[in-house]
Write a protein that holds these residues in place. Structure first.
Motif, mmCIF file in Angstrom:
data_model
loop_
_atom_site.group_PDB
_atom_site.id
_atom_site.type_symbol
_atom_site.label_atom_id
_atom_site.label_comp_id
_atom_site.label_asym_id
_atom_site.label_seq_id
_atom_site.Cartn_x
_atom_site.Cartn_y
_atom_site.Cartn_z
ATOM 1 N N SER A 19 144.119 11.382 -26.876
ATOM 2 C CA SER A 19 144.710 11.465 -25.530
ATOM 3 C C SER A 19 143.803 12.260 -24.589
ATOM 4 O O SER A 19 144.261 13.102 -23.815
ATOM 5 C CB SER A 19 146.098 12.109 -25.595
ATOM 6 O OG SER A 19 146.969 11.362 -26.407
ATOM 7 N N PRO A 21 142.040 11.567 -21.795
ATOM 8 C CA PRO A 21 142.209 11.570 -20.340
ATOM 9 C C PRO A 21 143.300 12.531 -19.865
ATOM 10 O O PRO A 21 143.219 13.070 -18.753
ATOM 11 C CB PRO A 21 142.582 10.119 -20.024
ATOM 12 C CG PRO A 21 141.990 9.330 -21.140
ATOM 13 C CD PRO A 21 142.152 10.200 -22.347
ATOM 14 N N ASN A 22 144.311 12.752 -20.702
ATOM 15 C CA ASN A 22 145.398 13.650 -20.317
ATOM 16 C C ASN A 22 145.076 15.115 -20.604
ATOM 17 O O ASN A 22 145.475 16.001 -19.855
ATOM 18 C CB ASN A 22 146.684 13.263 -21.067
ATOM 19 C CG ASN A 22 147.162 11.866 -20.712
ATOM 20 O OD1 ASN A 22 147.014 11.425 -19.573
ATOM 21 N ND2 ASN A 22 147.712 11.162 -21.679
ATOM 22 N N ASP A 606 133.949 7.605 -13.528
ATOM 23 C CA ASP A 606 135.308 8.073 -13.269
ATOM 24 C C ASP A 606 136.343 7.179 -13.958
ATOM 25 O O ASP A 606 137.320 7.668 -14.534
ATOM 26 C CB ASP A 606 135.554 8.109 -11.758
ATOM 27 C CG ASP A 606 136.941 8.653 -11.419
ATOM 28 O OD1 ASP A 606 137.212 9.821 -11.752
ATOM 29 O OD2 ASP A 606 137.743 7.905 -10.843
ATOM 30 N N LYS A 607 136.105 5.885 -13.921
ATOM 31 C CA LYS A 607 137.030 4.945 -14.560
ATOM 32 C C LYS A 607 137.017 5.123 -16.072
ATOM 33 O O LYS A 607 138.073 5.093 -16.722
ATOM 34 C CB LYS A 607 136.645 3.509 -14.189
ATOM 35 C CG LYS A 607 137.595 2.460 -14.732
ATOM 36 C CD LYS A 607 137.179 1.061 -14.289
ATOM 37 C CE LYS A 607 138.100 -0.002 -14.862
ATOM 38 N NZ LYS A 607 137.665 -1.374 -14.459
ATOM 39 N N VAL A 608 135.836 5.314 -16.645
ATOM 40 C CA VAL A 608 135.731 5.524 -18.090
ATOM 41 C C VAL A 608 136.497 6.774 -18.499
ATOM 42 O O VAL A 608 137.234 6.788 -19.492
ATOM 43 C CB VAL A 608 134.256 5.642 -18.523
ATOM 44 C CG1 VAL A 608 134.160 6.003 -20.008
ATOM 45 C CG2 VAL A 608 133.520 4.335 -18.261
ATOM 46 N N LYS A 610 138.995 8.211 -16.976
ATOM 47 C CA LYS A 610 140.436 8.028 -16.821
ATOM 48 C C LYS A 610 141.021 7.157 -17.930
ATOM 49 O O LYS A 610 142.193 7.307 -18.290
ATOM 50 C CB LYS A 610 140.740 7.406 -15.453
ATOM 51 C CG LYS A 610 140.551 8.388 -14.291
ATOM 52 C CD LYS A 610 140.794 7.720 -12.962
ATOM 53 C CE LYS A 610 140.645 8.724 -11.818
ATOM 54 N NZ LYS A 610 140.799 8.077 -10.481
ATOM 55 N N GLN A 611 140.218 6.262 -18.471
ATOM 56 C CA GLN A 611 140.706 5.366 -19.520
ATOM 57 C C GLN A 611 140.466 5.918 -20.918
ATOM 58 O O GLN A 611 141.333 5.812 -21.788
ATOM 59 C CB GLN A 611 140.025 4.000 -19.391
ATOM 60 C CG GLN A 611 140.428 3.225 -18.150
ATOM 61 C CD GLN A 611 139.705 1.899 -18.041
ATOM 62 O OE1 GLN A 611 138.687 1.673 -18.697
ATOM 63 N NE2 GLN A 611 140.222 1.014 -17.211
ATOM 64 N N LEU A 612 139.290 6.511 -21.146
ATOM 65 C CA LEU A 612 138.904 6.923 -22.497
ATOM 66 C C LEU A 612 138.686 8.422 -22.635
ATOM 67 O O LEU A 612 138.853 8.969 -23.728
ATOM 68 C CB LEU A 612 137.626 6.188 -22.918
ATOM 69 C CG LEU A 612 137.691 4.661 -22.944
ATOM 70 C CD1 LEU A 612 136.317 4.072 -23.219
ATOM 71 C CD2 LEU A 612 138.687 4.190 -23.993
ATOM 72 N N ASP A 634 132.194 -2.159 -21.691
ATOM 73 C CA ASP A 634 133.495 -1.885 -22.302
ATOM 74 C C ASP A 634 133.429 -2.046 -23.816
ATOM 75 O O ASP A 634 133.977 -1.222 -24.564
ATOM 76 C CB ASP A 634 134.552 -2.825 -21.720
ATOM 77 C CG ASP A 634 134.881 -2.495 -20.270
ATOM 78 O OD1 ASP A 634 134.529 -1.383 -19.819
ATOM 79 O OD2 ASP A 634 135.467 -3.356 -19.576
ATOM 80 N N LYS A 638 133.959 0.805 -26.661
ATOM 81 C CA LYS A 638 134.966 0.652 -27.720
ATOM 82 C C LYS A 638 134.368 1.008 -29.078
ATOM 83 O O LYS A 638 135.018 1.629 -29.922
ATOM 84 C CB LYS A 638 135.490 -0.779 -27.734
ATOM 85 C CG LYS A 638 136.444 -1.106 -26.589
ATOM 86 C CD LYS A 638 136.910 -2.554 -26.653
ATOM 87 C CE LYS A 638 137.818 -2.891 -25.462
ATOM 88 N NZ LYS A 638 138.227 -4.327 -25.477
ATOM 89 N N SER A 641 134.157 4.633 -29.236
ATOM 90 C CA SER A 641 135.494 5.188 -29.473
ATOM 91 C C SER A 641 135.859 5.137 -30.951
ATOM 92 O O SER A 641 136.532 6.032 -31.476
ATOM 93 C CB SER A 641 136.541 4.419 -28.655
ATOM 94 O OG SER A 641 136.298 4.566 -27.273
#
Length: 924
Positions: A19, A21-22, A606-608, A610-612, A634, A638, A641
């Motif tokens: 988690s 991004p959070n 920034d998008k990466v 927020k997603q990963l 992407d 992955k 990840s």
């Protein structure tokens, strides 16, 4: 009794799911509130200083993947060095002057430049730049980059500009600064001179023309009716032609064809005959180029002569061997023209429009004039051939429009005057990759003088005054005074006050007997701005030093920041500003193509995040060979990840199995550990040693690959797998269990520290879960582990290394058995291995072989005893059979010894003893 309750199952608050991004933003806020950067600096105070000097990104727009790659790599270095015995401050910086900000204001900001004074416009540029810095700073911090973000260096600050003036003054004092009229890259679209670093190449369709020049004075050398043929791809420069250059050592021929006689290089005759469609021709005479010097020809359009001169730059690679020479529009033309006293004619103005010095073409834009000039040449009977071709051509890197060579009055830094010093320093520096040395060496060797003046508003003014006689005034007194004015008020004061108010009080000069002075209105090249950072930052800030240990930037900076920094530093100090230069490649999409919005293949940091999460972006950076161009998509993220998940799960497994471990009480010393535990301890030390070496050599992909392999192969696939039975089923204080936990604790602590520079968020999340008294509040406030040295373990390691090779054969045999023999679990199997005498002796020396193979039974026999049904693998033969007996309800091994205790009929004897001894009081 519930036997499940008697198992020592993993327990941890460290979740399987990251988690990121959070979690990451909150962690970053905590670090900032705790003053983590300052804590690190305080902890390492007094250690040897290590300085990575940040090359300043331009303060305009959101950060892209190239920015992310660059800043994360720097963070790896700074974090790792602060954990490896150094004091490593990191001062981020920004480049803030230049045309893009002027353009952004006038276009996006809708500022009417004409309604503002220069000083007012510059104020708006400054406000815009500072706003861009604030935006980019937050994005860089979100990457997890640790630095002195509250006190960055910025090229528009007063102290920076003051030091830049000092650099300029020191270079001028040594005679390296001069003003001259010579051809430079000129951008009509920007209306300014450009440096080589501001040029990029794109394809352009150009005209190719062959033009004849009648000989008007042959000095008795020629026969009397010849014409020289020149070739050019820039018809618009014909009005500026003043000469024809020939090579002194080439052979030239007088070629008669169609009633005309042409002078061309002998080596090009056949090629020209085909190109110009000479059906028949014959050679009337031959001449050495040096014999042709001083002949005169008539300009094909104007009533003036063009001199035949000698030039070493002439080749026979293309054209005619007779080179059109316009000293106002070419560097070679200018240099050779100076030898012959030719005028530096440049009939094109700042906008690229012809002036009155080009009769017939005045008012035409240079590119538009190509057609008109070609038509006029044809009308005059001088155009022999017109064609078109597409070639790579220099463009303005900002406006993306073609540039021209144009002679203007500019300020230059005379590279040739200290070129030998530059080349000497290049050879002293360590270059990573090594080819960087050759690249920059050749650039310096071949580089012309550096045009440092720009005809713009937003930049640091060139601190030159002029007297009434027009002579430039630059003295120690004026430089020191202007520098102090800029330190107090900023460079905008130059545009707010008159020249007299900017000079030292009571200043006099023989160049201005009447006391009237003017000032230079040009600003400095932005590369001079950033290139002065070795003094404006490394010398200005007390926590830093010059030379820096490392400069790290993209490979485009060999002609940019690396080059300008080297030039200004060597000119001022005689020494390169860096000990090591590291370059990285460009970020491309998954197919290796350049990212562009029009292609829809842009990956946005920034998008990466927020997603990963930032740690995934950081792990991607660590996974690539950054010294070459790198790919990101992407799908690639992955895959990264998945690698992250395996590392995280390793942390989680180790933490879970250390829930009841107190290092101060339960740590088992190395000499008291079993063979496999000693072996894993030795392997851990090798990992520590290798990873430290990789950090030291800036090989971050090696760091990642080694740690990933250790987690996946040594730990997950082997050690953690074979340890589960002992960890879960043995008594809590069982000696072997505590030995395994000791290894796991050391491994986890080391893995967290080793990965701290790469995965700071994940590591700190795990760090707070470590058992025992914490070494520090955060992993980043510790040092890298030092590899322990154990004497006399060579034979043990060699034996276990061999076992691991042999074990692979057993694992393959078990996999085959699961696929072909219906044995669902390894614990249902009995394995018999048939090995050579040496391997048999090794395997028989190991305790509890069945646990090492994770089966319910194992035996070792000689290779000669192998039955026909045994399967041959790489190093031995293996027979897998179903183990006789029943499965223990608690540990799941298959045994024939169940039911020996009537109270626990489903347990094996070992589990029975454990339950009776330690868990008898528990009820179902």
């Amino acid at each position: 009794m519930s036997y499940k309750d008697t198992l020592q199952m993993p327990k941890t608050n460290f979740p399987m799911k990251g988690s990121l991004p959070n979690k990451e933003p909150g962690m970053q806020e905590q670090w900032e509130a705790a003053g983590m950067y300052d804590k690190v600096q305080q902890r390492t105070e007094g250690r040897p200083l290590f300085v990575l000097h940040d090359g300043p990104p331009y303060a305009n727009g959101d950060i892209h993947m190239g920015h992310a790659l660059n800043k994360i790599l720097k963070d790896f270095i700074v974090r790792s060095r602060s954990m490896m015995g150094f004091h490593a401050p990191y001062v981020p910086g920004w480049d803030t002057h230049g045309l893009p900000i002027e353009t952004a204001l006038t276009k996006k900001g809708k500022v009417d430049r004409k309604k503002l004074t220069t000083a007012e416009f510059r104020k708006k540029c400054e406000e815009y730049a500072l706003g861009q810095i604030d935006s980019q700073r937050e994005q860089f911090k979100r990457l997890g980059v640790r630095g002195d973000w509250d006190n960055p260096y910025v090229t528009l600050t007063h102290e920076y500009e003051a030091q830049q003036i000092k650099v300029f003054g020191d270079m001028a004092k040594k005679g390296f600064i001069y003003k001259g009229k010579k051809p430079v890259y000129w951008s009509p679209s920007s209306e300014s001179a450009l440096a080589e670093a501001e040029i990029e190449y794109h394809d352009k369709r150009s005209a190719s023309i062959y033009v004849s020049f009648d000989v008007t004075e042959n000095k008795g050398v020629l026969l009397g009716d010849e014409k020289f043929i020149i070739w050019t791809t820039t018809p618009w420069t014909i009005p500026a032609n003043l000469a024809i250059a020939v090579h002194p050592d080439l052979t030239y021929s007088a070629v008669e064809t169609g009633g005309e006689t042409y002078i061309v290089a002998e080596d090009l005759i056949e090629e020209l005959a085909e190109l110009l469609e000479w059906k028949e021709y014959h050679i009337r005479a031959h001449y050495k180029g040096q014999e042709l010097e001083g002949l005169r020809t008539k300009h094909p359009l104007y009533d003036r002569e063009s001199l035949v001169i000698l030039g070493e730059h002439v080749t026979t690679e293309a054209g005619t061997g007779c080179v059109h020479t316009a000293p106002g529009h070419g560097e070679d033309d200018y240099i050779v023209g100076q030898k012959y006293g030719l005028d530096v004619l440049c009939p094109v103005n700042d906008q690229g429009v012809f002036t009155e010095e080009a009769p017939m073409f005045e008012g035409l834009f240079y590119d538009t004039a190509n057609k008109t000039i070609s038509e006029k040449l044809d009308e005059a009977g001088r155009l022999l051939k017109l064609d078109f071709f597409t070639h790579s051509y220099p463009h303005d890197w900002r406006t993306k429009k073609p540039v021209i060579y144009r002679a203007t009055s500019q300020w230059f830094a005379s590279i040739k005057d200290f070129r030998s010093d530059l080349l000497r320093e290049v050879e002293k520096v360590e270059w990573l990759p090594k080819w960087g040395e050759t690249r920059l060496y050749n650039m310096v060797r071949d580089r012309g003088d550096w045009c440092i003046s720009r005809q713009r508003a937003w930049g640091v003014p060139i601190p030159i005054f002029y007297g009434e006689d027009g002579e430039a005034i630059i003295t120690d007194e004026t430089i020191d005074h202007v520098s102090e004015l800029f330190r107090m008020h900023g460079s905008n004061i130059w545009f707010e006050k008159e020249a007299a108010d900017l000079l030292p009080e009571g200043f006099t000069s023989e160049h201005s007997p009447g006391g009237t002075f003017t000032k230079e209105t040009d600003i400095m090249d932005v590369w001079f701005d950033s290139g002065s950072s070795h003094q404006a930052v490394l010398e200005e800030r007390e926590e830093l030093q010059r030379p820096a240990d490392v400069y790290l930037e993209g490979s485009d900076q060999y002609r940019g920041w690396f080059n300008s920094s080297l030039s200004t530093a060597v000119a001022v100090t005689g020494q390169a500003p860096f000990n090591t230069v590291i370059s990285h490649g460009f970020t491309l999409d998954g197919q290796g193509k350049k990212m562009s919005k029009s292609q829809g293949n842009v990956v946005v940091p920034d998008k990466v995040m927020k997603q990963l999460g930032a740690d995934i972006l950081r792990l991607w950076t660590a996974s690539v060979d950054y010294q070459a161009d790198v790919r990101v998509s992407d799908d690639i993220l992955k895959q990264v990840s998945e690698g992250y998940r395996k590392i995280r799960n390793t942390y989680r497994f180790l933490l879970g199995n250390l829930a009841d471990f107190e290092p101060e009480q339960h740590m088992v010393r190395f000499e008291n550990r079993s063979g496999v535990n000693q072996y894993m301890t030795i392997k851990l030390q090798e990992l520590i040693r290798s990873v430290r070496d990789s950090y030291d050599q800036y090989q971050f992909s090696h760091v990642y690959n080694q740690i990933h392999q250790f987690c996946v192969i040594e730990m997950s696939s082997f050690y953690m797998d074979i340890s589960k039975d002992t960890l879960y089923t043995k008594q809590p204080d069982d000696a072997e269990r505590r030995g395994i936990q000791s290894v796991m604790y050391e491994a986890l602590t080391a893995l967290l520290k080793l990965m701290s520079p790469i995965l700071p968020h994940t590591v700190e999340e795990a760090w707070v879960e470590l058992p025992g008294t914490p070494e520090a509040d955060a992993a980043q406030l510790t040092d890298m582990p030092q590899p322990a040295v154990f004497e006399g373990v060579e034979e043990l390691e060699a034996a276990w290394d061999r076992f691991m090779v042999l074990r692979d054969d057993v694992m393959k045999a078990l996999e085959d058995a699961r696929n072909n023999q219906g044995i669902k679990k390894n614990l249902h199997a009995f394995v018999t291995v048939y090995a050579s005498d040496q391997d048999k002796e090794l395997l028989e020396s190991l305790d509890e072989l069945e646990k090492l193979f994770i089966v319910s039974g194992a035996s070792v026999k000689s290779l000669e005893e192998a039955p026909a049904q045994a399967v041959e693998y790489d190093y031995m033969q293996v027979l897998v059979e179903r183990k006789e007996g029943e499965e223990c309800e608690r540990c799941r091994i298959v045994t024939t010894e169940l039911g020996q205790d009537e109270d626990h009929p489903t347990l094996c004897p070992v589990c029975t003893e454990t339950v009776v001894t330690h868990f008898a009081s528990r009820e179902v």
